[in-house]
Design a protein around this motif. Sequence first.
Motif, PDB file in Angstrom:
ATOM      1  N   UNK A   1       1.175  -1.204   0.121  1.00 53.01           N
ATOM      2  CA  UNK A   1       0.030  -0.112   0.000  1.00 53.01           C
ATOM      3  C   UNK A   1       0.533   1.284   0.138  1.00 53.01           C
ATOM      4  N   UNK A   2       2.250   0.583   1.010  1.00 49.00           N
ATOM      5  CA  UNK A   2       3.190   2.310   0.649  1.00 49.00           C
ATOM      6  C   UNK A   2       3.519   2.817  -1.209  1.00 49.00           C
TER       7      UNK A   2
ATOM      8  N   UNK B   1      14.005  13.221  -1.107  1.00 49.62           N
ATOM      9  CA  UNK B   1      14.490  12.528  -2.065  1.00 49.62           C
ATOM     10  C   UNK B   1      15.056  10.878  -0.819  1.00 49.62           C
ATOM     11  N   UNK B   2      14.950  11.115   0.652  1.00 50.53           N
ATOM     12  CA  UNK B   2      15.048  10.632   1.468  1.00 50.53           C
ATOM     13  C   UNK B   2      13.988  10.008   1.301  1.00 50.53           C
TER      14      UNK B   2
ATOM     15  N   UNK C   1      11.648   4.399   0.448  1.00 48.04           N
ATOM     16  CA  UNK C   1      10.631   3.390  -0.461  1.00 48.04           C
ATOM     17  C   UNK C   1      10.833   2.403  -2.152  1.00 48.04           C
ATOM     18  N   UNK C   2      11.634   2.570  -1.817  1.00 52.99           N
ATOM     19  CA  UNK C   2      12.438   2.017  -3.063  1.00 52.99           C
ATOM     20  C   UNK C   2      13.523   1.179  -2.035  1.00 52.99           C
ATOM     21  N   UNK C   3      14.083   1.208  -1.463  1.00 54.74           N
ATOM     22  CA  UNK C   3      14.110   0.052  -0.394  1.00 54.74           C
ATOM     23  C   UNK C   3      13.035  -0.713  -0.036  1.00 54.74           C
ATOM     24  N   UNK C   4      11.988   0.118  -0.035  1.00 54.67           N
ATOM     25  CA  UNK C   4      11.344  -0.773   0.540  1.00 54.67           C
ATOM     26  C   UNK C   4      10.364  -1.923   0.025  1.00 54.67           C
TER      27      UNK C   4
ATOM     28  N   UNK D   1      22.564  -0.863   5.017  1.00 56.87           N
ATOM     29  CA  UNK D   1      22.703   0.263   5.045  1.00 56.87           C
ATOM     30  C   UNK D   1      21.954   1.017   4.781  1.00 56.87           C
ATOM     31  N   UNK D   2      21.865   1.091   3.388  1.00 59.27           N
ATOM     32  CA  UNK D   2      20.995   2.005   2.732  1.00 59.27           C
ATOM     33  C   UNK D   2      19.027   2.169   3.936  1.00 59.27           C
ATOM     34  N   UNK D   3      19.227   1.117   4.435  1.00 60.88           N
ATOM     35  CA  UNK D   3      17.822   1.424   5.181  1.00 60.88           C
ATOM     36  C   UNK D   3      18.540   2.548   6.481  1.00 60.88           C
ATOM     37  N   UNK D   4      19.327   1.940   6.866  1.00 55.05           N
ATOM     38  CA  UNK D   4      20.124   2.632   8.371  1.00 55.05           C
ATOM     39  C   UNK D   4      19.741   4.569   7.544  1.00 55.05           C
ATOM     40  N   UNK D   5      21.208   4.507   6.364  1.00 53.13           N
ATOM     41  CA  UNK D   5      20.796   5.768   6.076  1.00 53.13           C
ATOM     42  C   UNK D   5      20.296   6.646   5.389  1.00 53.13           C
TER      43      UNK D   5
END
Length: 188
Positions: free
Chosen positions: A30-31, A64-65, A70-73, A96-100
Amino acid sequence: MMEIQSPDYNYIREPPLSRGFITLSIIMGIYGPAIVLNATVIIVSLMHKQLRQPLNYALVNMAAADLGTTMTGVLSVINKAQGYFSLGTDCVMEGFAVSLLGEWEEEHSLLQLKLAAGGVVSSWLWSLIWNLPPLFGWGRYELEGVGTSCAPDWNNRHPTNDSYILSYFALCIAIPFAIILASYTELM
């Protein structure tokens, strides 16, 4: 329900593509509109010069963040549906991407309007500084929860990892939260 013993954890996980994982992936899907909405904010701001003002820097960078998160989601939704982390056991880059991106989203709220550009850059640098160390051995990224996503290894009790997690928590979560709380208290 068939049970599968996870090789990496001491718990039982549901089999891939079970009803529970499919339901969870649909809810997380849904996101999806967030991708379109955040991309729209960025594109419209780039197309219209009058929108490129310091006040909007924070909005565009938050979009952007959010878009990156969302893309890593999307990977996370796929993993949830499958019931396992689909990129194998190496989840360092996803963690790393999600945390950053997630850390930047916390830090952006400290921006001051008159210093918007400097605030945006410093927020990204702060997030990068605190999310790079696991790539070089201070702390680490590991599968979390049901083994479908990655994040800093909150459970490892090794002294090196403990020092990273405590520093990360204090400097990236507790102190910024205290500053935000104090700032909002002043406004009331």
